[in-house]
Write an enzyme that holds these catalytic residues in place. Structure first.
Site: not given
Ligand code: MN
Length: 723
Positions: A63, A91-92
């Site tokens: 992605h 974030e992840d």
């Molecule tokens: Mn993204």
């Protein structure tokens, strides 16, 4: 691909395909070192996201690579690409901003952090009701335009890969895309991204309508092929005839804009689609106008449908000539005539700047290019003699003058830059401001004077029976808060002055053996008239504020009053009946800062016209001075029930050694007192003199504190400050 050898062994085939494509684009416009940084970002990102997969089954890293690829197609700079590849790691995954700064550079860290913050807004906002505010918040938060552009590319790829999600989630994301992202793309002039976002959102929201409409369009297009070719050839031939070679192309309308037109104008597809659209691309502006003339000569224009967006560009800088002509068999033909440059600008907007303009100075940074873009827009608008409002708006948004913060319920409040929590509270509601005592930002307790930053969630904590602090006036920036605080304080002061005035007057009357109730209303009315006051309350307030002497008012009320049978003596004073005070009356009874009296001290009050009473210690040094200047003093005494923590000041000489002050502080705190302030008055190598403002309940309490301090070996001398 020079770096492929160093890649992990078990790379998913899709991943390596994506990467190869990105790499070849990067190599076409970045230097070796820059490409190496991007590849390093890929390795770093792939390691961070390892074990994570997208819904489609691809490794997650595919992605960000796709996002970076679409930005590479726009020739975004190396830091921008690096940030795009890493845009989800904060974030992840467990990676922190400072780690990114170490591994790459500050700019990359800031960019990724910026994208992360925007992602949080996505989750929080109720986009449907406040699209405009969310858009502004986005622009205000992104200190760097690249953040927005990475976010747009991120959203585009997410929209392109919506396929596997459940319909309700698809619809929610699509709605958000239409409300926030497509308008931002439009604002930045990035029409090609905007159209793609819109089409994908339309498909996700209304899959059936999209299917029907797109097959209908396909069919109609097939039927019209011949007509389109005929018209296109006629136009081309005519341009050739007059020796004016231009590119001519049939134009396909965006499916979402067709749909919107059908809904808005309530017309069937046939009516929207029954228009043949062409674009003619010219070398320069001059040619555009000449081609327009040629076209109007070829087919008759429909009156009122001609628009000159070259001389008068649209607000996002869009330039083109539009006209609608009557073609063969009376079919309407829409033509758009523009230069190649205008076309590129209309497709890529801000990105056109670094994509098409060959910049001789490669070192110029992104913000400089963004400024160029703004300047270009400004030029366009200037030459059009149009209002500059749009540019101003855009500048305000990109270089923020405003902050946007959330209420706990997710509503967005807009405030000027520099606004504090108090401004926020008053912006939500005057009552909230008046009752606020503290606040939490993102769940943490924060001082009220803290300045707000876009994206914060602010929760105001209130208490009953509280009042605005006059100190707030020092830091609030909004007129609304300022006015509300002043009004509230004035109101409270009025109430307090009224109460104090009544007590003072009653006290004086009592000394004359008169009850306030015994005084006839006529008498009061007469006095009010004499003084030019509207009501008895006004008079009491005036007394409380120190504007009128209670003794004189009492005298005037009692004088000549036959009913009272009081023989008045001019030398009567109020000495015999002191006013009892609690020290907590509020704004109309203040404890003097010079001597800071506490219960137990002998005290005296002075009227401070307009402000009320100021209470000093009897042996305050200032007191003698004031007494000389003023004769409107008042005998006051501490009430027996005067309780609370009163600030008072001591001066202490201690040995100048490490930890001395800490020992003092600990001792004071042990005795249930708070230190409000410490100032070093004087010090040399051996001795240090400090002034300490601490709280005490009364003289007994203070004496105990001072005695205990005196017992400390480091304390040489201790005195109370009395003015
Ligand atoms: Mn993204």
């Amino acid at each position: 691909m020079p770096n492929s050898t160093a890649l992990r062994e078990s790379v998913h085939p899709l991943e390596s395909a994506h990467l190869a494509r990105l790499n070849s684009i990067l190599e076409s416009y970045l230097d070796q070192q820059q490409v190496a940084q991007c590849i390093h970002a890929y390795r770093f990102g792939a390691a961070a996201h390892v074990g994570q997969f997208r819904k489609s089954g691809e490794p997650y890293i595919c992605h960000p690579i796709a996002v970076a690829t679409s930005l590479a197609e726009m020739h975004m700079d190396a830091d921008g690409i690096t940030a795009a590849i890493l845009h989800d790691v904060i974030e992840d995954t467990g990676v922190s901003k400072s780690q990114l700064a170490l591994e790459f550079n500050n700019e990359v860290a800031e960019l990724v952090d910026g994208v992360t913050k925007l992602s949080k807004i996505d989750n929080k906002s109720h986009a449907e009701t406040q699209g405009e505010n969310v858009r502004k918040m986005f622009l205000a938060m992104a200190k760097d335009l690249r953040v927005i552009i990475v976010k747009l590319a991120d959203r585009l790829h997410n929209m392109e890969t919506l396929g596997v999600m459940l319909p309700p989630k698809k619809r929610r994301i699509a709605r958000e895309t239409l409300d926030i992202y497509a308008p931002i793309a439009n604002r930045l002039g990035m029409n090609s991204i905007r159209h793609r976002l819109e089409s994908l959102s339309f498909e996700a929201m209304y899959p059936y309508r999209h299917a029907v409409l797109s097959s209908a369009i396909k069919k109609a297009r097939g039927n019209r092929r011949k007509m389109i070719d005929t018209i296109e050839n006629t136009i081309r031939a005519r341009l050739q005839e007059v020796d004016f070679p231009c590119d001519v192309a049939g134009r396909e309308k965006n499916i979402y804009s067709i749909y919107k037109k059908m809904v808005q104008k309530k017309i069937p597809l046939a009516d929207v689609f029954d228009v043949y659209a062409f674009r003619i691309y010219c070398e320069d502006v001059d040619a555009c106008y000449r081609v327009l003339g040629i076209m109007h000569n070829l087919y008759k224009p429909i009156p009122g449908r001609f628009k000159d967006y070259i001389a008068l560009p649209k607000e996002n800088g869009y330039q083109s000539l539009h006209s609608v002509l009557i073609g063969p068999y009376a079919v309407p033909i829409e033509v758009q005539i523009r230069t190649h440059e205008m076309h590129r600008m209309s497709e890529s907007g801000i990105a056109a700047h670094w994509l098409y303009k060959s910049d001789p100075d490669k070192t110029r940074n992104f913000q400089a290019l963004a400024n160029d873009w703004l300047k270009d827009l400004l030029e366009i608008q200037k030459s059009a003699g149009d209002s500059l409002e749009f540019i101003d708006n855009l500048k305000v948004d990109l270089f923020p003058q405003e902050v946007f913060v959330f209420t706990p319920k997710g509503a967005i409040i807009k405030l000027p830059r520099g606004s504090t929590l108090v401004d926020f509270a008053y912006a939500v509601h005057t009552d909230l401001g008046n009752a606020c005592v503290s606040a939490r930002i993102d769940k943490q307790l924060i001082p009220l004077q803290t300045q707000l930053e876009s994206g914060m969630t602010v929760e105001i904590i209130t208490a009953e029976h509280t009042r605005p602090n006059p100190l707030w006036l020092n830091y609030v920036v909004t007129a609304r808060a300022r006015t509300a605080i002043r009004n509230r304080l004035k109101h409270i002061e009025g109430q307090e002055a009224l109460g104090l005035g009544r007590r003072l007057l009653e006290n004086e009357l009592l000394a004359m053996n008169v009850q306030l109730n015994d005084i006839s209303p006529e008498k009061i009315t007469a006095l009010l008239k004499l003084m030019g006051l509207k009501s008895f309350e006004n008079l009491l307030e005036d007394i409380g504020l120190g504007n009128k002497m209670p003794f004189l008012v009492a005298k005037q009320l009692v004088q000549d009053d036959v009913n009272t049978h009081v023989k008045l003596n001019d030398s009567v004073t109020t000495q015999n009946r002191p006013l009892m005070i609690q020290g907590t009356e509020g704004m109309v009874v203040k404890l003097a800062k010079c001597c800071r009296p506490i219960p137990g001290d002998a005290i005296i009050g002075f009227f401070n016209p307009g402000k009320g009473i100021v209470v000093h210690q009897h042996d305050c040094h200032n007191h003698a001075l004031i007494k000389k200047k003023q004769n409107n003093w008042l005998d006051v005494q501490w009430g027996h029930d005067a309780t609370g923590d009163f600030a008072t000041e001591i001066r202490i000489e201690i040995l100048n050694q490490r930890g001395a002050l800490a020992t003092i502080a600990a001792t004071i705190s042990d005795l249930d007192s708070n230190i409000e302030n410490v100032t070093v008055v004087d010090q040399d190598a051996r001795v240090c003199v400090d002034s300490i403002i601490l709280t005490a309940r009364n003289r007994v309490h203070l004496a105990r504190i001072m005695r205990r301090l005196k017992e400390l070996s480091i304390v040489l001398k201790i005195t109370r400050v009395k003015g």
